[in-house]
Write a protein that holds these residues in place. Structure first.
Motif, mmCIF file in Angstrom:
data_model
loop_
_atom_site.group_PDB
_atom_site.id
_atom_site.type_symbol
_atom_site.label_atom_id
_atom_site.label_comp_id
_atom_site.label_asym_id
_atom_site.label_seq_id
_atom_site.Cartn_x
_atom_site.Cartn_y
_atom_site.Cartn_z
ATOM 1 N N ARG A 9 49.425 38.117 35.649
ATOM 2 C CA ARG A 9 48.081 38.352 36.175
ATOM 3 C C ARG A 9 48.026 39.638 36.995
ATOM 4 O O ARG A 9 47.039 40.384 36.955
ATOM 5 C CB ARG A 9 47.635 37.150 37.008
ATOM 6 C CG ARG A 9 47.266 35.926 36.176
ATOM 7 C CD ARG A 9 46.533 34.892 37.022
ATOM 8 N NE ARG A 9 47.422 34.297 38.004
ATOM 9 C CZ ARG A 9 48.128 33.195 37.791
ATOM 10 N NH1 ARG A 9 48.047 32.583 36.619
ATOM 11 N NH2 ARG A 9 48.918 32.715 38.724
ATOM 12 N N ALA A 10 49.093 39.905 37.746
ATOM 13 C CA ALA A 10 49.143 41.148 38.520
ATOM 14 C C ALA A 10 49.142 42.361 37.596
ATOM 15 O O ALA A 10 48.455 43.361 37.858
ATOM 16 C CB ALA A 10 50.393 41.156 39.397
ATOM 17 N N PHE A 11 49.911 42.293 36.505
ATOM 18 C CA PHE A 11 49.946 43.396 35.540
ATOM 19 C C PHE A 11 48.563 43.641 34.952
ATOM 20 O O PHE A 11 48.108 44.789 34.848
ATOM 21 C CB PHE A 11 50.945 43.074 34.425
ATOM 22 C CG PHE A 11 50.771 43.915 33.205
ATOM 23 C CD1 PHE A 11 51.096 45.266 33.202
ATOM 24 C CD2 PHE A 11 50.252 43.365 32.041
ATOM 25 C CE1 PHE A 11 50.916 46.058 32.077
ATOM 26 C CE2 PHE A 11 50.063 44.143 30.907
ATOM 27 C CZ PHE A 11 50.393 45.494 30.921
ATOM 28 N N VAL A 12 47.850 42.588 34.573
ATOM 29 C CA VAL A 12 46.511 42.743 34.006
ATOM 30 C C VAL A 12 45.581 43.392 35.024
ATOM 31 O O VAL A 12 44.791 44.283 34.694
ATOM 32 C CB VAL A 12 45.961 41.376 33.545
ATOM 33 C CG1 VAL A 12 44.483 41.485 33.176
ATOM 34 C CG2 VAL A 12 46.766 40.856 32.365
ATOM 35 N N THR A 16 44.079 47.059 34.287
ATOM 36 C CA THR A 16 42.618 47.111 34.122
ATOM 37 C C THR A 16 41.981 48.042 35.149
ATOM 38 O O THR A 16 41.051 48.794 34.832
ATOM 39 C CB THR A 16 42.029 45.695 34.254
ATOM 40 O OG1 THR A 16 42.611 44.843 33.262
ATOM 41 C CG2 THR A 16 40.515 45.721 34.061
ATOM 42 N N ALA A 17 42.482 47.984 36.390
ATOM 43 C CA ALA A 17 41.921 48.815 37.452
ATOM 44 C C ALA A 17 42.384 50.263 37.365
ATOM 45 O O ALA A 17 41.749 51.149 37.938
ATOM 46 C CB ALA A 17 42.279 48.225 38.815
ATOM 47 N N GLY A 18 43.494 50.504 36.676
ATOM 48 C CA GLY A 18 44.023 51.862 36.563
ATOM 49 C C GLY A 18 44.802 52.314 37.766
ATOM 50 O O GLY A 18 45.043 53.520 37.931
ATOM 51 N N GLY A 19 45.233 51.402 38.584
ATOM 52 C CA GLY A 19 46.036 51.774 39.747
ATOM 53 C C GLY A 19 46.254 50.602 40.661
ATOM 54 O O GLY A 19 45.510 49.613 40.639
ATOM 55 N N GLN A 25 42.194 46.199 45.949
ATOM 56 C CA GLN A 25 40.836 45.974 46.431
ATOM 57 C C GLN A 25 40.109 44.910 45.607
ATOM 58 O O GLN A 25 39.328 44.120 46.138
ATOM 59 C CB GLN A 25 40.056 47.294 46.394
ATOM 60 C CG GLN A 25 40.555 48.329 47.396
ATOM 61 C CD GLN A 25 39.796 49.641 47.296
ATOM 62 O OE1 GLN A 25 39.093 49.878 46.311
ATOM 63 N NE2 GLN A 25 39.936 50.492 48.310
ATOM 64 N N ALA A 26 40.385 44.873 44.308
ATOM 65 C CA ALA A 26 39.704 43.922 43.429
ATOM 66 C C ALA A 26 40.225 42.504 43.594
ATOM 67 O O ALA A 26 39.476 41.535 43.455
ATOM 68 C CB ALA A 26 39.840 44.361 41.971
ATOM 69 N N THR A 27 41.513 42.372 43.877
ATOM 70 C CA THR A 27 42.131 41.039 43.908
ATOM 71 C C THR A 27 42.358 40.500 45.303
ATOM 72 O O THR A 27 42.547 39.290 45.485
ATOM 73 C CB THR A 27 43.484 41.063 43.180
ATOM 74 O OG1 THR A 27 44.377 41.959 43.881
ATOM 75 C CG2 THR A 27 43.327 41.519 41.730
ATOM 76 N N VAL A 57 48.033 55.421 36.801
ATOM 77 C CA VAL A 57 48.886 54.360 36.249
ATOM 78 C C VAL A 57 48.340 54.038 34.873
ATOM 79 O O VAL A 57 47.182 53.609 34.751
ATOM 80 C CB VAL A 57 48.880 53.110 37.150
ATOM 81 C CG1 VAL A 57 49.650 51.982 36.481
ATOM 82 C CG2 VAL A 57 49.462 53.415 38.516
ATOM 83 N N VAL A 58 49.147 54.256 33.845
ATOM 84 C CA VAL A 58 48.695 54.113 32.466
ATOM 85 C C VAL A 58 49.643 53.183 31.723
ATOM 86 O O VAL A 58 50.864 53.329 31.836
ATOM 87 C CB VAL A 58 48.634 55.480 31.757
ATOM 88 C CG1 VAL A 58 48.162 55.306 30.315
ATOM 89 C CG2 VAL A 58 47.726 56.437 32.510
ATOM 90 N N PRO A 59 49.118 52.220 30.946
ATOM 91 C CA PRO A 59 50.002 51.333 30.181
ATOM 92 C C PRO A 59 50.799 52.102 29.129
ATOM 93 O O PRO A 59 50.290 53.049 28.512
ATOM 94 C CB PRO A 59 49.037 50.345 29.519
ATOM 95 C CG PRO A 59 47.798 50.403 30.333
ATOM 96 C CD PRO A 59 47.704 51.823 30.820
#
Length: 299
Positions: A9-12, A16-19, A25-27, A57-59
């Protein structure tokens, strides 16, 4: 390999947030905690999932593929949890009840029409059998039985009539031929139509008057399984002998004169039945609605 779902979940969130900062801030989870969780997932998988620079941060290719699969899976999980939440908040689903025949005939007809009108999204399935069953093993949500047949690990609430009594009766033609008994012991010299349980044991007939309790084993000219007592009632109306059954069951025949009361001062009263189920916590919404309804509609 069982991966760490919290790390997934942290990875997603980070991908998703790009950083890490935006994901934090989102979580509401600190950036350092998210970074540690993603590193843990990468170590578990033996793969780099994110390319990290000071600006972005890019996958990675593997990370992008995993992100797509996890987003789809998590959407399914959220939908499943939301569906489960619907069962909690809105009575919607099936109630499976295991009840004796007398409850199916005398109790449920006075409750189910009103309940089903109040909760149209609830489906009720009823199985009628006499013996006490393990309702969970039988795939049922609740059962109806009398107090003496309940075990201590069940939650029980009264349902239906506050009290009932057994009535004894015979046809006018039978009584004209054989006379009226004046004491329960006189029934030992009459033709009786008792019921028997699944084990084959014939039900005793109980009487009570002014503190005197009398139990007899009725001599059976016709013995009927307790799940088919309508046959005994029919035989009694046809003059074959005495019948003892719930007063409510015999009331139509008594009121019409097809049967006449026998030993009425001795008719034995007892407490009404109980709705029983397992566990007080997290009761399914349909069953909880039914419990509330039966508590409000006793007679």
């Amino acid at each position: 390999m069982v991966a760490d779902l919290s790390a997934a979940r942290a990875f997603v969130a980070v991908a998703t947030a790009g950083g890490f900062r935006d994901a934090a801030q989102a979580t509401g989870i600190s950036a350092s905690s998210l970074s540690g969780a993603v590193k843990r997932l990468e170590d578990q998988l033996g793969l780099r999932l994110l390319n990290r620079t000071t600006r972005s941060v890019v996958p990675t290719e593997a990370g992008a593929h995993l992100l797509e699969r996890l987003q789809s899976a998590m959407a399914d999980v959220e939908a499943a949890l939301e569906r489960a939440n619907d069962y909690r908040e809105t009575p919607n689903g099936t109630i499976r009840l295991n009840v004796p025949v007398n409850a199916a005939r005398l109790v449920l007809p006075r409750l189910l029409p009103g309940f089903m009108a109040a909760f149209p999204n609830v489906r009720v399935e009823v199985t009628a059998e006499h013996g006490v069953v393990d309702i969970l093993a039988a795939g049922c949500d609740a059962g109806i039985r009398y107090g003496e047949r309940l075990t201590k690990n069940m939650v029980a609430v009264p349902i239906g009539p506050k009290s009932q009594r057994f009535a004894t009766a015979a046809s006018p033609a039978y009584l004209a031929r054989h006379g009226h008994p004046v004491h329960p012991s006189d029934l030992l010299h009459h033709a009786c139509l008792p019921g028997k349980s699944g084990s084959g044991a014939i039900a005793t007939w109980e009487f009570e008057r002014d503190g005197e309790i009398v139990s007899i084993e009725p001599p059976g000219t016709l013995v009927v399984d307790v799940n088919a007592m309508e046959l005994a009632v029919s035989a009694a109306i046809d003059g074959c002998g005495m019948v003892q059954l719930f007063e409510e069951w015999l009331r139509p025949a008594l009121d019409s004169g097809a049967l006449q009361p026998v030993l009425e001062p001795w008719w034995h009263s007892f407490s009404g039945p109980f709705l029983y189920y397992y566990g007080r916590d997290h009761v399914p919404a349909p069953l909880s609605a039914f419990i509330g309804y039966v508590q409000e509609n006793r007679w």
